[in-house]
Design an enzyme around this catalytic site. Structure first.
Site, PDB file in Angstrom:
ATOM      1  CE1 TYR A 182      -3.511  -2.629   0.483  1.00  0.00           C
ATOM      2  CE2 TYR A 182      -4.640  -0.642   1.212  1.00  0.00           C
ATOM      3  CZ  TYR A 182      -4.683  -1.950   0.777  1.00  0.00           C
ATOM      4  OH  TYR A 182      -5.895  -2.572   0.641  1.00  0.00           O
ATOM      5  CE  LYS A 198       1.433 -17.987  -3.011  1.00  0.00           C
ATOM      6  NZ  LYS A 198       0.566 -19.172  -3.046  1.00  0.00           N
ATOM      7  CG  ASP A 204      -8.097  -4.730   1.709  1.00  0.00           C
ATOM      8  OD1 ASP A 204      -9.075  -4.361   2.387  1.00  0.00           O
ATOM      9  OD2 ASP A 204      -8.014  -4.566   0.482  1.00  0.00           O
ATOM     10  CG  ASP A 245     -13.805  -7.179   2.306  1.00  0.00           C
ATOM     11  OD1 ASP A 245     -13.530  -6.506   3.314  1.00  0.00           O
ATOM     12  OD2 ASP A 245     -14.357  -6.711   1.300  1.00  0.00           O
TER      13      ASP A 245
HETATM   14  C1  IPM Z   1     -10.324  -1.428   4.258  1.00  0.00           C
HETATM   15  C2  IPM Z   1     -10.651  -0.768   2.960  1.00  0.00           C
HETATM   16  C3  IPM Z   1      -9.529   0.181   2.591  1.00  0.00           C
HETATM   17  C4  IPM Z   1      -8.251  -0.613   2.447  1.00  0.00           C
HETATM   18  C5  IPM Z   1      -9.786   1.041   1.343  1.00  0.00           C
HETATM   19  C6  IPM Z   1     -11.029   1.885   1.513  1.00  0.00           C
HETATM   20  C7  IPM Z   1      -8.601   1.901   0.995  1.00  0.00           C
HETATM   21  O1  IPM Z   1     -10.873  -1.736   1.981  1.00  0.00           O
HETATM   22  O2  IPM Z   1     -10.085  -0.697   5.256  1.00  0.00           O
HETATM   23  O3  IPM Z   1     -10.307  -2.658   4.324  1.00  0.00           O
HETATM   24  O4  IPM Z   1      -8.009  -1.251   1.414  1.00  0.00           O
HETATM   25  O5  IPM Z   1      -7.465  -0.626   3.403  1.00  0.00           O
HETATM   26 MG    MG Z   2     -10.932  -3.716   2.724  1.00  0.00          MG
END
Ligand code: IPM
Ligand code: MG
Length: 379
Positions: free
Chosen positions: A146, A197, A254, A258
């Site tokens: 990032y 990984k 990240d 999810d």
């Molecule tokens: C998260 C979000 C963020 C990230 C985005 C909005 C930049 O997906 O906090 O998980 O990727 O960190």
């Molecule tokens: Mg995210």
């Protein structure tokens, strides 16, 4: 007595999309704890996003910077709107969530994944898979791909374009987030799973070596295992109850968080905190936010689930405010509301009554009154 000097400062920044709606509800919860349980907090609301940009030319206006600067904890809603040309990319970038994470060095992002049995019927995974799910993902938040340089998009001599980013980690960046994981595991079931990984990436080889090094030096009482990220993604949906604390780099965290949202039943339920380095007294700057984003498609409709934001307040009670009893009280109130059938659209079984964002806030506040009332009754 709470005097001004021992008050904990909280900045309340609803932001954009559904952020303000859900944060209104968690703000009410904080006010309840302040009024009813003597929570020593000062609450300062501040603006973020398109509307302050239109008024001041900044998505993060000076007043908000000041509120966040002085705050011990920030209660954050969401960032991001429908793609608009109203905020030029440079102005957007100057006040972005990523820049805030970096500015306050919020390197340890904690995302608890807990499956509530009351939501089993509306969850996308089978109830048997969701049984006993209670783990926490610790995502490194201020390094990795990032933030790594060089990065960019260039045009090659032949006219093709090439995009590039840099995944990078240093010893200390790995060790400090691994330390957070080991310390947290000691307060839980005592198990850490580190995800990388290392069969392909040098950064992951280093990640694994440093996690093992710290483990051997200081945390050999904690059980440490390792998974490759592809396998980890599968295990999270196959058998999520096997995990206690998972620690991983920025981008894997990240994606996995999810994925793990489905092991909790709903993204709308998930809280989080991002923690900075401890100061001399062990206090850490903290930004609390629901894991869900700004959801522009439902923004302003009053139907978003505020529980991710409300449960982020429970994390604030536990971590920044050091009030574990109040955290448990709030979590019990959420459980009580859910068990009584309170549902926003995202967690509603077919045919179930759907509460508005505000009504879900009411349901939790009513449950708090009840649960707190019960506590005062003689046994
Ligand atoms: C998260 C979000 C963020 C990230 C985005 C909005 C930049 O997906 O906090 O998980 O990727 O960190
Ligand atoms: Mg995210």
């Amino acid at each position: 007595m709470n005097t001004l000097s021992n008050m904990i400062k909280v900045a309340v920044v609803g932001g954009e999309g559904i952020g303000p709606e859900v944060t209104d509800q968690s703000h009410r919860i904080l006010k309840w704890f302040s009024a009813r349980r003597g929570l020593p907090v000062t609450l300062r609301e501040a603006q973020y996003g398109l509307s302050p940009y239109l008024a001041t030319g900044k998505v993060l206006p000076d007043d908000t910077v000041e509120a966040m600067e002085e705050a011990d904890a920030i209660l954050w809603g969401a960032t991001g709107g429908p793609e608009t040309t109203e905020v030029p990319p440079a102005a957007r970038k100057a006040g972005s969530l990523l820049s805030l994470r970096s500015k306050y060095d919020l390197y340890a992002n904690l995302r608890p994944i807990v499956a509530n049995p009351a939501l089993a019927d509306s969850a996308p995974l089978k109830a048997s898979v969701l049984k006993d799910v209670d783990f926490i993902i610790i995502r490194e938040l201020t390094s990795g791909i990032y933030f790594g340089e060089p990065r960019g998009i260039e045009t090659l001599p032949g006219g093709q374009r090439r995009g590039f980013n840099t995944q990078q980690y240093t010893t200390s960046q790995i060790r400090r987030v691994a330390r957070t994981a080991f310390e947290l595991a000691r307060t839980r079931k005592g198990r850490v799973c580190s995800v990388d990984k290392a069969n392909v990436l040098e950064t992951s080889v280093l990640w694994r070596e440093e996690v093992i090094g710290l483990h051997q030096a200081e945390f050999s009482d904690v059980e440490l295992t390792h998974l490759y990220v592809d396998n980890a993604a599968m295990q999270i949906v196959r058998a999520p109850s096997q995990f206690d604390v998972m620690v991983t780099c920025n981008i894997f965290g990240d994606i996995l968080s999810d994925c793990a949202a489905m092991a909790s039943g709903s993204l709308g339920m998930l809280p989080s905190v991002s923690l900075g380095p401890p100061d001399r007294l062990g206090r850490r700057k903290a930004l609390y936010e629901p894991v869900h984003g700004s959801a522009p498609d439902i923004a302003g409709k009053g139907i978003a689930n505020p529980l991710g934001s409300i449960l982020s307040v429970a994390m604030m009670l536990r971590i920044t405010l050091n009030r574990p009893d109040d955290a448990i009280l709030l979590e019990r109130a959420v459980d009580t509301a859910l068990s009584a059938g309170a549902r926003t659209a995202d967690i509603a079984e077919p045919g179930a009554k759907r509460l508005s964002t505000q009504e879900m806030g009411d349901a939790v506040l009513n449950a708090l009154d009840k649960v707190a009332g019960k506590e005062r009754e003689p046994a």
